[in-house]
Write a protein that holds these residues in place. Structure first.
Motif, PDB file in Angstrom:
ATOM      1  N   ALA A  13       7.066  36.147  15.862  1.00 26.40           N
ATOM      2  CA  ALA A  13       6.269  35.139  15.165  1.00 26.40           C
ATOM      3  C   ALA A  13       5.483  35.717  13.990  1.00 26.40           C
ATOM      4  CB  ALA A  13       5.325  34.455  16.153  1.00 26.40           C
ATOM      5  N   ILE A  55      14.988  35.120  24.683  1.00 25.27           N
ATOM      6  CA  ILE A  55      13.942  34.148  24.361  1.00 25.27           C
ATOM      7  C   ILE A  55      13.173  34.630  23.128  1.00 25.27           C
ATOM      8  CG2 ILE A  55      11.884  32.976  25.238  1.00 25.27           C
ATOM      9  CD1 ILE A  55      13.031  33.801  28.099  1.00 25.27           C
ATOM     10  N   PHE A  56      13.275  33.865  22.056  1.00 27.89           N
ATOM     11  CA  PHE A  56      12.582  34.244  20.824  1.00 27.89           C
ATOM     12  C   PHE A  56      11.289  33.457  20.706  1.00 27.89           C
ATOM     13  CE2 PHE A  56      16.778  35.697  20.100  1.00 27.89           C
ATOM     14  CZ  PHE A  56      16.637  36.804  19.289  1.00 27.89           C
ATOM     15  N   VAL A  57      10.197  34.163  20.511  1.00 31.11           N
ATOM     16  CA  VAL A  57       8.932  33.472  20.273  1.00 31.11           C
ATOM     17  C   VAL A  57       8.721  33.491  18.761  1.00 31.11           C
ATOM     18  CG1 VAL A  57       6.480  33.357  20.768  1.00 31.11           C
ATOM     19  CG2 VAL A  57       8.059  34.218  22.510  1.00 31.11           C
ATOM     20  N   THR A  58       8.866  32.314  18.150  1.00 29.70           N
ATOM     21  CA  THR A  58       8.883  32.237  16.691  1.00 29.70           C
ATOM     22  C   THR A  58       7.639  31.524  16.164  1.00 29.70           C
ATOM     23  OG1 THR A  58      10.003  30.113  16.573  1.00 29.70           O
ATOM     24  CG2 THR A  58      11.402  32.031  16.795  1.00 29.70           C
ATOM     25  N   SER A  59       7.642  31.278  14.875  1.00 26.72           N
ATOM     26  CA  SER A  59       6.555  30.523  14.248  1.00 26.72           C
ATOM     27  C   SER A  59       7.151  29.779  13.056  1.00 26.72           C
ATOM     28  CB  SER A  59       5.458  31.481  13.780  1.00 26.72           C
ATOM     29  OG  SER A  59       6.007  32.385  12.846  1.00 26.72           O
ATOM     30  N   LYS A  62      10.567  30.482  10.323  1.00 32.93           N
ATOM     31  CA  LYS A  62      11.555  31.416  10.880  1.00 32.93           C
ATOM     32  C   LYS A  62      12.922  30.758  11.044  1.00 32.93           C
ATOM     33  CE  LYS A  62       8.673  34.893  11.606  1.00 32.93           C
ATOM     34  NZ  LYS A  62       8.814  36.329  11.411  1.00 32.93           N
ATOM     35  N   GLU A  66      16.870  31.421  13.296  1.00 31.94           N
ATOM     36  CA  GLU A  66      17.623  30.561  14.218  1.00 31.94           C
ATOM     37  C   GLU A  66      19.042  30.356  13.687  1.00 31.94           C
ATOM     38  OE1 GLU A  66      15.610  27.070  15.570  1.00 31.94           O
ATOM     39  OE2 GLU A  66      13.677  28.067  15.704  1.00 31.94           O
ATOM     40  N   ILE A 101      20.389  31.558  24.113  1.00 34.65           N
ATOM     41  CA  ILE A 101      19.197  31.801  23.303  1.00 34.65           C
ATOM     42  C   ILE A 101      18.245  30.616  23.393  1.00 34.65           C
ATOM     43  CG2 ILE A 101      18.314  32.220  20.978  1.00 34.65           C
ATOM     44  CD1 ILE A 101      20.688  33.549  20.222  1.00 34.65           C
ATOM     45  N   TYR A 103      14.362  29.241  21.820  1.00 35.45           N
ATOM     46  CA  TYR A 103      13.295  29.483  20.839  1.00 35.45           C
ATOM     47  C   TYR A 103      12.040  28.743  21.297  1.00 35.45           C
ATOM     48  CZ  TYR A 103      17.348  30.706  18.031  1.00 35.45           C
ATOM     49  OH  TYR A 103      18.512  31.267  17.583  1.00 35.45           O
ATOM     50  N   ARG A 105       7.937  28.137  20.138  1.00 35.52           N
ATOM     51  CA  ARG A 105       6.993  28.342  19.032  1.00 35.52           C
ATOM     52  C   ARG A 105       5.661  28.888  19.537  1.00 35.52           C
ATOM     53  NH1 ARG A 105       7.308  25.604  13.732  1.00 35.52           N
ATOM     54  NH2 ARG A 105       9.477  25.865  13.253  1.00 35.52           N
TER      55      ARG A 105
END
Ligand code: G1P
Length: 298
Positions: A13, A55-59, A62, A66, A101, A103, A105
């Motif tokens: 993130a 598991i991607f913790v994004t913001s 981004k 994805e 996968i 995602y 936030r």
């Protein structure tokens, strides 16, 4: 038998301000070491260690990250029509199984601990890995795989560890060691980013973790730590001394590059390029030439 580690959290993130202006429109994790995005190195390392769920913790901003994991049917058809099998294989190596996968936030930049906590509902009650893609580790046996093997013996929670120069302690989580068994150390305390004269040792935490799910409960308190942020280090430290858990450091075999810094990113680029058959000769020639030019200038 211990539960297998099959899930990994990738906290991605961060704004990547150290790489502005590039990161104005390109997520840092998509920036390339030679021709592969940073995140691909982390994914490959995770796969080698047996991870099945990513598991991607994004913001905000981004999106490109994805998209990177999508299939690319038009490009694929074009490469196929042109008979470019090598490139097709390069492309296919990046594909992930559908549904592998997720995602999540992180709505506010409240710290690494908070980012990991955001993924709690996807983890449930099993051990999980955390990988910080900024830390790129070149190793014969990928670092997380080494750790999974060590974790089979220790259980508890485990962090990758590496000796750093004393003056660098304020950039890392630092370990206080109660028992040094060589590659594995038992930890009696850990401190996030202490000043050099307050650091318990020179052994630093590097961005690979295997954590007991109870660490996520520790994060429920949302206690602020160093820099006013919710720190993962503090939540792991809460595990110390708990029956049947404990915290271990693992001195991995391999070379770590700090790709969160420009110098580290450049060093990694050169090292990975020199490891490639198609680039080694040209690049080494160039490097020896600039060494000569540099000497002549002195
Ligand atoms: C994070 C962790 C720190 C760890 C470091 C490794 O810090 O908080 O404990 O030593 O990663 O790269 P950051 O570099 O995100 O400030």
């Amino acid at each position: 038998m211990r539960k297998k580690v099959t899930k990994a959290i990738f906290p991605v993130a961060g704004l990547g301000t150290r790489f502005l202006p590039a990161t104005k429109s390109v997520p840092k994790e998509i920036m390339t070491l030679v021709d592969r995005p940073l995140v691909q190195y982390a994914i490959d390392e995770a796969r080698a260690a047996g991870i099945k769920e990513f598991i991607f913790v994004t913001s905000r901003g981004k999106g490109a990250l994805e998209d990177y994991f999508d299939h690319a049917p038009t490009l694929e058809a074009e490469l196929e029509a042109k008979g470019k099998t090598d490139l097709l294989n390069v492309l296919k190596d990046t594909y992930m199984e559908s549904g592998a996968i997720a995602y999540i936030r992180q709505h506010k930049a409240l710290g690494l601990g908070h980012a990991v906590w955001c993924a709690r509902r996807l983890i449930g009650n099993e051990p999980f890995a955390v990988m910080l893609p900024d830390d790129v580790i070149a190793a014969e046996t990928p670092c997380l795989q080494q750790m999974v093997e060590a974790y089979e013996e220790t259980g508890g929670s485990m962090v990758a560890a590496m000796e750093v120069l004393p003056e660098k302690s304020s950039s890392y989580g630092m370990l206080d060691v109660s028992r040094d068994m060589g590659s594995i150390v038992e930890v009696k305390d850990m401190v996030e980013k202490p000043k050099p004269d307050e650091s318990p040792s020179n052994l630093a935490v590097i961005g690979r973790y295997i954590l007991n799910p109870s660490v996520l409960n520790n994060l429920n308190h949302k206690k602020k730590g160093a820099g006013g942020e919710i720190q993962l280090t503090d939540a792991i430290a809460e595990e110390i001394g708990k029956e049947g858990r404990g915290v271990f450091g693992y001195r991995f075999r391999g070379q770590r590059f700090d790709c969160g810094s420009k110098a580290g990113f450049l060093q990694a680029t050169v090292a990975f390029a020199l490891a490639r058959d198609d680039l080694r000769d040209d690049l080494s020639r160039y490097l020896s030439e600039i060494k000569h030019i540099d000497k002549a200038a002195q």
